[in-house]
Design an enzyme around this catalytic site. Structure first.
Site, PDB file in Angstrom:
ATOM      1  CG  HIS A 187      -3.816   0.400   4.033  1.00  0.00           C
ATOM      2  ND1 HIS A 187      -3.103  -0.187   3.544  1.00  0.00           N
ATOM      3  CD2 HIS A 187      -5.190   1.083   3.951  1.00  0.00           C
ATOM      4  CE1 HIS A 187      -4.586   0.002   2.939  1.00  0.00           C
ATOM      5  NE2 HIS A 187      -5.141   0.409   3.099  1.00  0.00           N
TER       6      HIS A 187
ATOM      7  CB  CYS B 108      -0.922  -0.114   0.537  1.00  0.00           C
ATOM      8  SG  CYS B 108      -0.188   0.118   3.306  1.00  0.00           S
TER       9      CYS B 108
END
Length: 914
Positions: A643, A154
């Site tokens: 994230h 990510c």
């Protein structure tokens, strides 16, 4: 180019075709196979309504033309005309220009013959950014493509989405694809170009899989191998460094080039000479001393009102298509280092009083060798304020003792210096750089993201002031705490420098007890509304903390060259040159020896109108100082895990979108404003630049017949379309220092240039300056001779070395062995093998030699050296000079007695003066 023989005789066969007819046909399908666009072709023969597909499919348009003998066809996406009989692109203006050309036989005779391949007038469209995409309502908006997570990737996906929504960079890869050339592995620029093309394609998929780029970045930096979570900022730095290395080109000596062109130019108007801007070699900047080594163009072609013009200049809202099918060219065949440079600083020894210093802008000291910031003391985290020195930037040049800065509007005056000090050139070049010609490089990465900072430090004892100019590609800003904010705001209200150590002391080394208290405090703060603890931190506060004055005292005292000892000092820094796109990194992660933590404080940042004027140096020549937000990367989680997502503004419709790996969701701008920003990309904003583009569109739409057409750099035209300050016209990207085309670029010259009508060229030239004016392309014969001579020299040197070394290897007991530095030998080897265009400097054996007490030089123990014969040394020394000469002479001494019948072998190192 202007010869009447080049005119297409079939233009008279065109029937009456309106723009509305073409737009209607562009929404249709191929009448033979039913395939839809883009890049359908409409027959222009009188009374022929046929529409066929192009080479991307079955090429029914060509089959129709050959069967029906209909010669002229138009691309319904680019509105460019192709003649099958002439096998070249044609222009409607030629019908108007034919009578003029026919009556000017003298001009026709003087015009050069056309090149061996047809040169195209490239359709790059500029339209109003406010125009809607109503003509493509049936297509999905471009750029809204997700990226599949490849396993904790990510960090990469968020960074790529943020870069993808930077119009100057994306437009370059879409519209200037021919410039993306490299022979360096792993060719990351090709992978990135392919990825951008997929993301911004009209028929985009819902998501793409960035496997190729992920594999390439792992080859460049082993840190990204495996499936561990990485820092998105480190990925950005590594990616942009590699893109720069692969796309960098040497900067041509502009002065020599201008003189070469001026000698052949028919236009010597003195007014234009006065309007020219300083050339790119007058930029004042240098390498960062950071120790961190690694760190939209979307095409819309259909709806332009200039459908039949030779020049359609694309706009930054992305209404020009990328040129994958630019023309049906059946004739033309497509056959055929910012290196780790030495630090170049601008230092000055200036006597100045503190009273005088108070009137100057706050500028800072060069960083210490291990510091990653030009303005902050070293901190034990993974962040770096400035770019690595592996990416050199525009070098420092001086003309008649004055440092000049390039500006976007034309101006030729030297930079205005601060009244209390004068910058002087520092003699800090290494020995190798003094002996070897300094080569300067630039790339689209440096053009877009590079800025420079002027740092100043003053000794409080002798008042000596030293200055350093450093290049940055991103600014890593500290996040001030409550106490820090109070100090900053107090300093602002009192109009005095902020208290030194405002943001450094709060993050000092902590003991275990302090760590526990701090950990509890941060947990409580994270669970408590921010209004309870005090004022909100703004991005302007972070900038003010970064540029605040620092005192150098205690363990961080300044080593004064005049006092020859450690002294208390003060350091400042200001921005000397603003980048087109400003990358800001908020230092949210702290990595101490025993623990790491994340600063979760909300930092308020503006979506529009970020003004950097308070942080500019007096010498800054940037006219535009306000920025609008393009994208922001956010991190959710802790310092150990989390994230990454990105919020980006789509350049076509102006809406904000959340990019979460393969999912793309439209969001309101308030969601972006409340986000916990980590990396932010800001772009210069300018209404004047938009008006300038509209004016060029109007000039192109006039279609004035002219006897001359001019060639301009495609790369500069991309800057004009996407930059707020494109700077002077830089045709040096396709010209050599002699004013011709380098032989190795001639076979793809149509990828490097765009043809402009005379009225458009004159407007751009008078507005931006630069140049030189080019209306004739030719291969430079001087460069050709130099290339042949260089190849001959390389062949002779390597053949001679092989011959001498072969004889040396055949000797069983050479009387003398010469030593040569392997560092220099590797440079020479790279040169003779064609890996390096620049020959090495003089032989430098200083790294392998050491001086005895008697003054003699001997071979240093453990030195990196090679052994060569006396003949080889003599040959290389005759070509390059240098030294010192180190010879290991072997001699057999007389026997000392019967017990030593075989003698004694004596080995000594001798040194001879060169």
């Amino acid at each position: 180019m202007g010869d009447s023989r080049d005119l297409c005789p079939h233009l008279d066969s065109i029937g009456e075709v309106t723009k509305e007819d073409l737009l209607l046909k562009s929404k249709g399908t191929c009448q033979s196979c039913g395939v839809t666009g883009p890049n359908l072709w409409a027959c222009l023969q009188v009374a022929c309504p046929y529409v066929g597909c192009g080479e991307s499919f079955a090429d029914h348009s060509t089959i129709h033309a050959q069967a029906k003998k209909h010669n002229l066809t138009v691309n319904l996406t680019t509105f460019r005309l192709w003649c099958y009989a002439c096998e070249k692109e044609v222009f409607l203006e030629q019908r108007l220009a034919a009578p003029l050309l026919g009556s000017s036989s003298k001009f026709s005779e003087q015009d050069s013959p056309p090149p061996s391949h047809p040169l195209k007038a490239v359709p790059i469209a500029v339209a109003d950014e406010g125009e809607s995409e109503s003509e493509d309502d049936d297509l999905k908006p471009r750029g809204l493509t997700g990226m599949k997570n490849l396993g904790n990737s990510c960090y990469m996906n968020a960074a790529l989405q943020a870069l993808s929504n930077c119009p100057p960079l994306t437009q370059f890869f879409l519209e200037c694809g021919g410039l993306v050339r490299t022979d360096k592995k792993p060719a990351l620029c090709k992978s990135y170009q392919k990825l951008v093309s997929e993301v911004w394609h009209k028929k985009r998929p819902s998501y793409v899989v960035p496997t190729s780029l992920s594999h390439g970045i792992k080859l460049v930096n082993p840190m990204f191998r495996g499936y561990a979570q990485q820092d998105t900022q480190e990925f950005l730095r590594c990616l942009m460094d590699q893109l720069h290395e692969e796309l960098k080109e040497p900067v041509v000596a502009t002065v020599a080039l201008t003189e070469a062109r001026d000698s052949d130019s028919s236009d010597t108007d003195e007014k234009r000479e006065g309007d020219r801007s300083p050339s790119e070699d007058e930029f004042l900047s240098c390498d960062s001393s950071s120790d961190r080594g690694e760190g939209d163009g979307q095409g819309r072609g259909g709806g332009s009102s200039q459908a039949e013009t030779e020049l359609l200049i694309p706009d930054e809202a992305g209404r020009a298509i990328s040129e994958k099918e630019r023309m049906k060219d059946r004739k033309f065949s497509w056959g055929q280092q910012r290196t780790n440079s030495e630090q170049v600083d601008e230092d000055a020894d200036v006597d100045t009083a503190m009273a005088a210093l108070d009137d100057q802008p706050a500028e800072a000291q060069p960083p210490s060798p291990r510091s990653s910031s030009p303005c902050r003391t070293p901190e034990p985290d993974n962040d770096a304020h400035l770019r690595s020195s592996s990416r050199p930037c525009s070098p420092v040049h001086h003309h008649e003792g004055h440092a000049k800065l390039s500006s976007s509007p034309p101006r030729a005056s030297p930079v205005r210096m601060a009244p209390s000090y004068v910058l002087k050139k520092a003699q800090v070049l290494s020995a190798g750089s003094r002996r070897r010609k300094e080569q300067r490089y630039r790339s689209v990465i440096s053009d877009i993201f590079d800025g420079s900072i002027l740092s100043l430090v003053q000794c409080l004892t002798c008042d000596r002031v030293s200055t350093t100019v450093e290049t940055f590609q991103d600014l890593s800003l500290p996040i001030p705490g409550k106490e820090d904010l109070a100090k900053l705001h107090s300093a602002i209200y009192q109009n005095v420098p902020a208290k030194p150590g405002a943001c450094g002391d709060s993050y000092a080394a902590q003991g275990w007890l302090a760590f526990i208290v701090e950990y509890i405090r941060r947990f409580v703060v994270s669970c408590t509304p921010s209004w309870f603890w005090g004022p909100v931190v703004t991005l302007e506060d972070c900038l003010a903390a970064f540029f605040a004055a620092d005192e150098l005292k205690g363990d961080n005292m300044y080593s004064c060259e005049r006092c020859k000892k450690l002294r208390n000092g003060v350091k400042y820094c200001k921005v000397l040159r603003l980048p087109e796109i400003l990358c800001i990194h908020l230092k949210r992660f702290r990595h101490e020896v025993m623990y790491s933590f994340k600063i979760n404080s909300h930092v308020s940042f503006p979506l529009e109108g970020l003004d950097l004027r308070p942080f500019l140096a007096k010498e800054c020549t940037s006219q535009i100082t306000t920025y609008d937000l393009l994208s922001v990367i956010c991190h959710h989680g802790t310092a150990g895990s989390g994230h990454y997502i990105a919020y980006c503004q789509n350049v076509i419709n102006g809406q904000w979108y959340e990019f979460d790996d393969q999912y793309v969701t439209e969001v309101h701008e308030t969601v972006v404003q409340n986000a916990e920003g980590y990396v932010l990309f800001y772009r210069k904003s300018s209404e004047e630049a938009m008006r300038e583009r509209q004016q060029v569109v109007s000039l192109a739409a006039m279609r004035e017949p002219s006897l001359l057409r001019f060639y301009v750099s495609r790369e500069w035209l991309n800057k004009f379309n996407t930059f707020a300050e494109p700077g002077p016209i830089t045709n040096q990207t396709f010209l050599c220092s002699h004013g011709g085309i380098p032989p190795h670029k001639y076979h793809y010259i149509d990828d490097l240039v765009v043809i402009l009508p005379q009225n458009v060229w004159e407007h751009l030239y008078n507005r931006f300056g630069g140049g030189p004016a080019v209306n004739h392309l030719y291969v430079c014969s001087i460069c050709q001779v130099e290339i042949e001579a260089l190849a001959k020299r390389r062949r002779i040197e390597i053949d001679t070395f092989i011959k001498l070394n072969k004889a040396f290897q055949a000797e069983e007991s050479p009387g003398v062995i010469y030593c040569i530095s392997m560092q220099w030998f590797r440079e020479w080897e790279a040169f003779v093998k064609g890996k390096d265009n620049e020959p090495p400097g003089p032989i430098d054996n200083s790294r392998i030699a050491q001086v005895k007490g008697s003054g003699h030089v001997q071979l240093k123990q453990g030195a990196d050296y090679g052994q060569i014969s006396e003949e080889t040394w003599t040959y290389l020394n005759s070509l390059y000079g240098g030294g010192p000469e180190i010879a290991i002479r072997q001699s057999v001494a007389q026997p000392l007695g019967p017990e030593n019948l075989h003698g004694e072998q004596k080995i000594e190192a001798e040194t001879r003066a060169v």
